[in-house]
Design a protein around this motif. Structure first.
Motif, PDB file in Angstrom:
ATOM      1  N   GLN A 167      -8.587 -20.188  67.105  1.00 43.50           N
ATOM      2  CA  GLN A 167      -7.506 -19.878  68.243  1.00 43.50           C
ATOM      3  C   GLN A 167      -7.692 -21.175  69.289  1.00 43.50           C
ATOM      4  O   GLN A 167      -7.889 -21.145  70.289  1.00 43.50           O
ATOM      5  CB  GLN A 167      -7.651 -18.778  69.044  1.00 43.50           C
ATOM      6  CG  GLN A 167      -7.390 -17.556  68.439  1.00 43.50           C
ATOM      7  CD  GLN A 167      -7.881 -16.235  68.960  1.00 43.50           C
ATOM      8  OE1 GLN A 167      -8.295 -16.214  70.195  1.00 43.50           O
ATOM      9  NE2 GLN A 167      -7.206 -15.199  68.409  1.00 43.50           N
ATOM     10  N   GLY A 168      -7.679 -22.497  68.543  1.00 42.47           N
ATOM     11  CA  GLY A 168      -7.930 -23.546  69.103  1.00 42.47           C
ATOM     12  C   GLY A 168      -9.423 -23.914  69.685  1.00 42.47           C
ATOM     13  O   GLY A 168      -9.524 -25.188  70.484  1.00 42.47           O
ATOM     14  N   ILE A 169     -10.451 -23.330  69.511  1.00 45.36           N
ATOM     15  CA  ILE A 169     -11.693 -23.550  69.613  1.00 45.36           C
ATOM     16  C   ILE A 169     -12.234 -24.049  68.316  1.00 45.36           C
ATOM     17  O   ILE A 169     -12.422 -23.478  67.441  1.00 45.36           O
ATOM     18  CB  ILE A 169     -12.486 -22.257  70.137  1.00 45.36           C
ATOM     19  CG1 ILE A 169     -11.761 -21.462  71.331  1.00 45.36           C
ATOM     20  CG2 ILE A 169     -14.134 -22.609  70.642  1.00 45.36           C
ATOM     21  CD1 ILE A 169     -11.901 -20.220  71.786  1.00 45.36           C
ATOM     22  N   GLY A 170     -12.911 -25.301  68.509  1.00 40.54           N
ATOM     23  CA  GLY A 170     -13.201 -25.918  67.352  1.00 40.54           C
ATOM     24  C   GLY A 170     -14.895 -25.778  67.158  1.00 40.54           C
ATOM     25  O   GLY A 170     -15.802 -26.004  68.184  1.00 40.54           O
ATOM     26  N   PHE A 171     -15.387 -25.735  66.000  1.00 40.98           N
ATOM     27  CA  PHE A 171     -16.684 -25.441  65.585  1.00 40.98           C
ATOM     28  C   PHE A 171     -17.170 -26.386  64.438  1.00 40.98           C
ATOM     29  O   PHE A 171     -16.221 -26.827  63.634  1.00 40.98           O
ATOM     30  CB  PHE A 171     -17.271 -24.277  65.315  1.00 40.98           C
ATOM     31  CG  PHE A 171     -17.418 -23.247  66.437  1.00 40.98           C
ATOM     32  CD1 PHE A 171     -18.362 -22.903  67.261  1.00 40.98           C
ATOM     33  CD2 PHE A 171     -15.991 -22.451  66.687  1.00 40.98           C
ATOM     34  CE1 PHE A 171     -18.295 -21.990  68.101  1.00 40.98           C
ATOM     35  CE2 PHE A 171     -15.890 -21.687  67.705  1.00 40.98           C
ATOM     36  CZ  PHE A 171     -17.092 -21.305  68.471  1.00 40.98           C
ATOM     37  N   SER A 172     -18.231 -26.973  64.606  1.00 41.73           N
ATOM     38  CA  SER A 172     -18.440 -28.038  63.414  1.00 41.73           C
ATOM     39  C   SER A 172     -19.952 -27.743  62.778  1.00 41.73           C
ATOM     40  O   SER A 172     -20.775 -27.302  63.680  1.00 41.73           O
ATOM     41  CB  SER A 172     -18.671 -29.325  64.085  1.00 41.73           C
ATOM     42  OG  SER A 172     -19.184 -30.411  63.083  1.00 41.73           O
TER      43      SER A 172
END
Length: 232
Positions: free
Chosen positions: A75-80
């Motif tokens: 939902q538009g929230i990025g994790f790496s």
């Protein structure tokens, strides 16, 4: 503040309901306003902070389905996998077959990366080379850097010869949709279908071309294709 056992159960219940949450929700869940206590409980379970939104969202380590670039977007929230934006940009630039431009990284990561790139260059973590009116960000390792710039120059040369080179907007759409898919590997036909459903006409062959250009692994076997689920 809930005790350790109760906190663990409460956090697990929360993340069974939602894959991503923020500090306020965790505070209410654990009945505490202590940031230190909240992060201590999260650390016990292993977690990721988002590289977008100033790191203000969290997920448990087993939840993300990272793609080939180590990215997962919900939902538009990025994790790496690398954690921070800086570490993420460094990893992506170092491993890219033909480097990345500032614009490409902006679209891929969905955040502004100008300051991050400038910081990495100044610290000697990555290099940049001016190619065709744009900076190409590349590895500091001489052999890898030479390979990256060579690949990019070949792509530009093919474009000048009139060979079927995709518009950058199409490339970006394919890369973003691949990140949305949230799979370690995905069949090009599925990316083509997803984009077409959104009104963006991109053929399977064009998706394969982008995958080849950026070194993205694909699913090609029928059994693998049939077992791949769409993620919306």
């Amino acid at each position: 503040m809930l005790d350790k056992v109760a906190s663990t159960k409460a956090i697990k219940r929360l993340f069974r309901r939602v894959p991503v949450t923020d500090l306020d929700t965790l505070s209410r869940t654990l009945d505490t306003k202590s940031r230190m206590s909240i992060f201590r409980r999260l650390k016990d379970l292993d977690y990721f902070s988002s590289y977008t939104h100033a790191g203000s969202f969290y997920t448990l380590a087993h939840i993300p389905q990272f793609d080939d670039y180590g990215l997962w977007v919900h939902q538009g929230i990025g994790f790496s996998k690398e954690g921070t934006l800086k570490a993420t940009v460094l990893k992506i630039v170092e491993t890219a077959p033909s480097g990345f431009t500032h614009t490409e990284l902006n679209h891929m990561l969905r955040v502004k990366v100008h300051n991050t790139l400038l910081s990495l260059v100044r610290e000697g973590c990555i290099r940049r080379e001016h190619i065709e009116q744009a900076y190409l960000y590349i590895s500091t390792e001489p052999g890898k850097a030479a390979e990256q710039t060579s690949q990019r120059r070949m792509q530009l040369a093919e474009s000048d010869k009139g060979i079927d080179i995709l518009p950058i907007t199409t490339v970006i759409e394919v890369l973003i949709e691949t990140i949305h898919a949230g799979k370690l590997r995905i069949a090009p036909i599925l990316i083509s279908q997803r984009l077409t459903a959104r009104g963006c006409s991109v053929t399977t062959r064009q998706v394969e071309q982008v995958f080849g250009q950026y070194g993205i692994d694909t699913l090609k076997k029928t059994a693998e294709l049939n077992s791949t689920r769409w993620q919306t």
